[in-house]
Enzyme design. Structure first.
Site, PDB file in Angstrom:
ATOM      1  N   HIS A 136       0.817  -1.215   0.000  1.00  0.00           N
ATOM      2  CA  HIS A 136       0.000   0.000   0.000  1.00  0.00           C
ATOM      3  C   HIS A 136       0.854   1.270   0.000  1.00  0.00           C
ATOM      4  O   HIS A 136       1.934   1.326   0.604  1.00  0.00           O
ATOM      5  CB  HIS A 136      -0.926   0.014   1.223  1.00  0.00           C
ATOM      6  CG  HIS A 136      -0.166   0.087   2.514  1.00  0.00           C
ATOM      7  ND1 HIS A 136       0.193   1.273   3.100  1.00  0.00           N
ATOM      8  CD2 HIS A 136       0.342  -0.891   3.296  1.00  0.00           C
ATOM      9  CE1 HIS A 136       0.871   1.031   4.198  1.00  0.00           C
ATOM     10  NE2 HIS A 136       0.973  -0.278   4.342  1.00  0.00           N
ATOM     11  N   HIS A 145      11.790  -1.527 -13.203  1.00  0.00           N
ATOM     12  CA  HIS A 145      11.566  -2.978 -13.236  1.00  0.00           C
ATOM     13  C   HIS A 145      11.586  -3.517 -11.806  1.00  0.00           C
ATOM     14  O   HIS A 145      12.605  -3.450 -11.127  1.00  0.00           O
ATOM     15  CB  HIS A 145      12.670  -3.651 -14.067  1.00  0.00           C
ATOM     16  CG  HIS A 145      12.499  -5.137 -14.169  1.00  0.00           C
ATOM     17  ND1 HIS A 145      13.442  -5.948 -14.737  1.00  0.00           N
ATOM     18  CD2 HIS A 145      11.498  -5.976 -13.781  1.00  0.00           C
ATOM     19  CE1 HIS A 145      13.042  -7.209 -14.696  1.00  0.00           C
ATOM     20  NE2 HIS A 145      11.856  -7.252 -14.106  1.00  0.00           N
TER      21      HIS A 145
HETATM   22  C1  LIG Z   1      23.715  -6.912  -8.265  1.00  0.00           C
HETATM   23  C2  LIG Z   1      24.208  -7.349  -9.617  1.00  0.00           C
HETATM   24  C3  LIG Z   1      23.615  -6.452 -10.684  1.00  0.00           C
HETATM   25  C4  LIG Z   1      25.719  -7.157  -9.591  1.00  0.00           C
HETATM   26  O1  LIG Z   1      26.263  -7.476 -10.813  1.00  0.00           O
HETATM   27  P1  LIG Z   1      27.801  -7.081 -11.118  1.00  0.00           P
HETATM   28  O2  LIG Z   1      27.994  -5.622 -11.131  1.00  0.00           O
HETATM   29  O3  LIG Z   1      28.204  -7.858 -12.313  1.00  0.00           O
HETATM   30  O4  LIG Z   1      28.558  -7.486  -9.812  1.00  0.00           O
HETATM   31  P2  LIG Z   1      29.599  -8.635  -9.556  1.00  0.00           P
HETATM   32  O5  LIG Z   1      29.074  -9.942 -10.020  1.00  0.00           O
HETATM   33  O6  LIG Z   1      30.927  -8.162 -10.057  1.00  0.00           O
HETATM   34  O7  LIG Z   1      29.638  -8.638  -7.950  1.00  0.00           O
HETATM   35  C5  LIG Z   1      30.138  -7.576  -7.172  1.00  0.00           C
HETATM   36  C6  LIG Z   1      30.146  -8.042  -5.753  1.00  0.00           C
HETATM   37  O8  LIG Z   1      28.790  -8.178  -5.295  1.00  0.00           O
HETATM   38  C7  LIG Z   1      28.491  -9.533  -4.935  1.00  0.00           C
HETATM   39  N1  LIG Z   1      27.156  -9.815  -5.422  1.00  0.00           N
HETATM   40  C8  LIG Z   1      26.689  -9.689  -6.687  1.00  0.00           C
HETATM   41  N2  LIG Z   1      25.389  -9.937  -6.738  1.00  0.00           N
HETATM   42  C9  LIG Z   1      25.006 -10.237  -5.487  1.00  0.00           C
HETATM   43  C10 LIG Z   1      23.768 -10.583  -4.924  1.00  0.00           C
HETATM   44  N3  LIG Z   1      22.661 -10.633  -5.659  1.00  0.00           N
HETATM   45  N4  LIG Z   1      23.735 -10.811  -3.589  1.00  0.00           N
HETATM   46  C11 LIG Z   1      24.865 -10.744  -2.837  1.00  0.00           C
HETATM   47  N5  LIG Z   1      26.076 -10.410  -3.318  1.00  0.00           N
HETATM   48  C12 LIG Z   1      26.135 -10.163  -4.643  1.00  0.00           C
HETATM   49  C13 LIG Z   1      29.576 -10.381  -5.622  1.00  0.00           C
HETATM   50  O9  LIG Z   1      29.805 -11.579  -4.948  1.00  0.00           O
HETATM   51  C14 LIG Z   1      30.748  -9.426  -5.554  1.00  0.00           C
HETATM   52  O10 LIG Z   1      31.255  -9.414  -4.240  1.00  0.00           O
HETATM   53  P3  LIG Z   1      32.853  -9.263  -3.962  1.00  0.00           P
HETATM   54  O11 LIG Z   1      33.235  -7.929  -4.534  1.00  0.00           O
HETATM   55  O12 LIG Z   1      32.942  -9.330  -2.482  1.00  0.00           O
HETATM   56  O13 LIG Z   1      33.497 -10.399  -4.687  1.00  0.00           O
HETATM   57  C15 LIG Z   1      23.833  -8.818  -9.954  1.00  0.00           C
HETATM   58  O14 LIG Z   1      24.658  -9.728  -9.283  1.00  0.00           O
HETATM   59  C16 LIG Z   1      22.381  -9.132  -9.599  1.00  0.00           C
HETATM   60  O15 LIG Z   1      22.031  -9.521  -8.484  1.00  0.00           O
HETATM   61  N6  LIG Z   1      21.493  -8.925 -10.595  1.00  0.00           N
HETATM   62  C17 LIG Z   1      20.087  -9.148 -10.458  1.00  0.00           C
HETATM   63  C18 LIG Z   1      19.593  -9.972 -11.643  1.00  0.00           C
HETATM   64  C19 LIG Z   1      18.103 -10.152 -11.553  1.00  0.00           C
HETATM   65  O16 LIG Z   1      17.540 -10.413 -10.523  1.00  0.00           O
HETATM   66  N7  LIG Z   1      17.458 -10.031 -12.700  1.00  0.00           N
HETATM   67  C20 LIG Z   1      16.022 -10.148 -12.819  1.00  0.00           C
HETATM   68  C21 LIG Z   1      15.744 -10.827 -14.127  1.00  0.00           C
HETATM   69  S1  LIG Z   1      14.026 -10.998 -14.436  1.00  0.00           S
END
Ligand SMILES: CC(C)(COP(=O)(O)OP(=O)(O)OC[C@H]1O[C@@H](n2cnc3c(N)ncnc32)[C@H](O)[C@@H]1OP(=O)(O)O)[C@@H](O)C(=O)NCCC(=O)NCCS
Length: 215
Positions: A136, A145
């Site tokens: 709410h 998104h």
């Molecule tokens: C957050 C996100 C965008 C980061 O992507 P990125 O910039 O490529 O980041 P990296 O993979 O280089 O990770 C950076 C750090 O964050 C951490 N990390 C990345 N995603 C994480 C998550 N979801 N939860 C916890 N830690 C996460 C990595 O382990 C890394 O940690 P470190 O520096 O200690 O090694 C991606 O991991 C994510 O969660 N995307 C969401 C995708 C999604 O839900 N899409 C919906 C589709 S319908």
């Protein structure tokens, strides 16, 4: 009955197409795409590039929805469609629960089993993905998104172009700044600044540049 053209024919479009068909209110549904997508498994024809949509004569009984996951790309196409005089559709899956006092903007898609509760306002050209919950009094701006299974507590404010990842949570009254990216499973306690990428529980900022395209 109106017909519908989806702009974008990738994986996200396949889900949007299912929603359009499930709604049962479109005489026909077709796709346009500026790349070369493989649409052979989709139950709708690919008409060609976006030029087909953008050159349709005004007054045609046809609506459009941009079925592209990336927020920036989706916004660009949405604005181009509006400039060309195309009419945006709003798609709500029949299994979604939307309060009568909620407002859903033009060009927005609300997917299966999503819940949008009382007085929530969702902007234009947004995606409220499968099973997401918008509590709410939330204010969700344009081109946002909300990922599958994400949950916004009461009174949360989401600024334009934000991406909330799969299962991400924002506690009540949290504020998430323009173009911020909230990682999958992240729990936002209070505020995330614009352009930040936040991950983890509780949220920690790992980057100040948007890196997640929303696909
Ligand atoms: C957050 C996100 C965008 C980061 O992507 P990125 O910039 O490529 O980041 P990296 O993979 O280089 O990770 C950076 C750090 O964050 C951490 N990390 C990345 N995603 C994480 C998550 N979801 N939860 C916890 N830690 C996460 C990595 O382990 C890394 O940690 P470190 O520096 O200690 O090694 C991606 O991991 C994510 O969660 N995307 C969401 C995708 C999604 O839900 N899409 C919906 C589709 S319908």
């Amino acid at each position: 009955m109106k017909s519908l053209i989806l702009w974008g024919a990738g994986g996200h479009a396949a889900v949007v197409l299912d929603i359009a068909v499930a709604m049962g209110c479109f005489e026909s549904v077709a796709l346009v795409d500026d790349g070369r997508p493989d649409c052979s498994s989709l139950p709708a024809p690919l008409l060609g590039s976006s030029r087909v949509l953008l050159s349709m004569p005004q007054g045609t009984d046809c609506q459009f929805l941009v079925s592209i996951g990336d927020n920036q790309d989706r916004a660009r196409c949405f604005e181009a469609g509006l400039r060309a005089g195309c009419l945006p559709a709003t798609l709500i899956h029949p299994s979604a629960v939307v309060s009568p006092s909620a407002v859903i903007g033009r060009g927005t898609v609300v997917m299966a089993r999503a819940v949008i509760n009382a007085r929530a306002v969702i902007g234009q050209n947004c995606i409220v993905n499968t099973g997401a919950v918008v509590e709410h009094d939330c204010l969700v701006a344009d081109h946002v998104h909300i990922g599958p299974g994400a949950v916004l507590g009461g009174g949360v404010q989401i600024h334009p172009y934000v991406s909330m990842g799969l299962g991400a949570i924002a506690l009540p009254s949290a504020v998430i700044g323009d173009s911020a990216v909230i990682g999958a499973g992240c729990v936002v306690l209070d505020a995330i600044p614009a352009l930040a990428t936040a991950v983890g529980v509780p949220a920690r900022i790992v980057s100040r540049v948007p890196v997640y395209s929303g696909q």
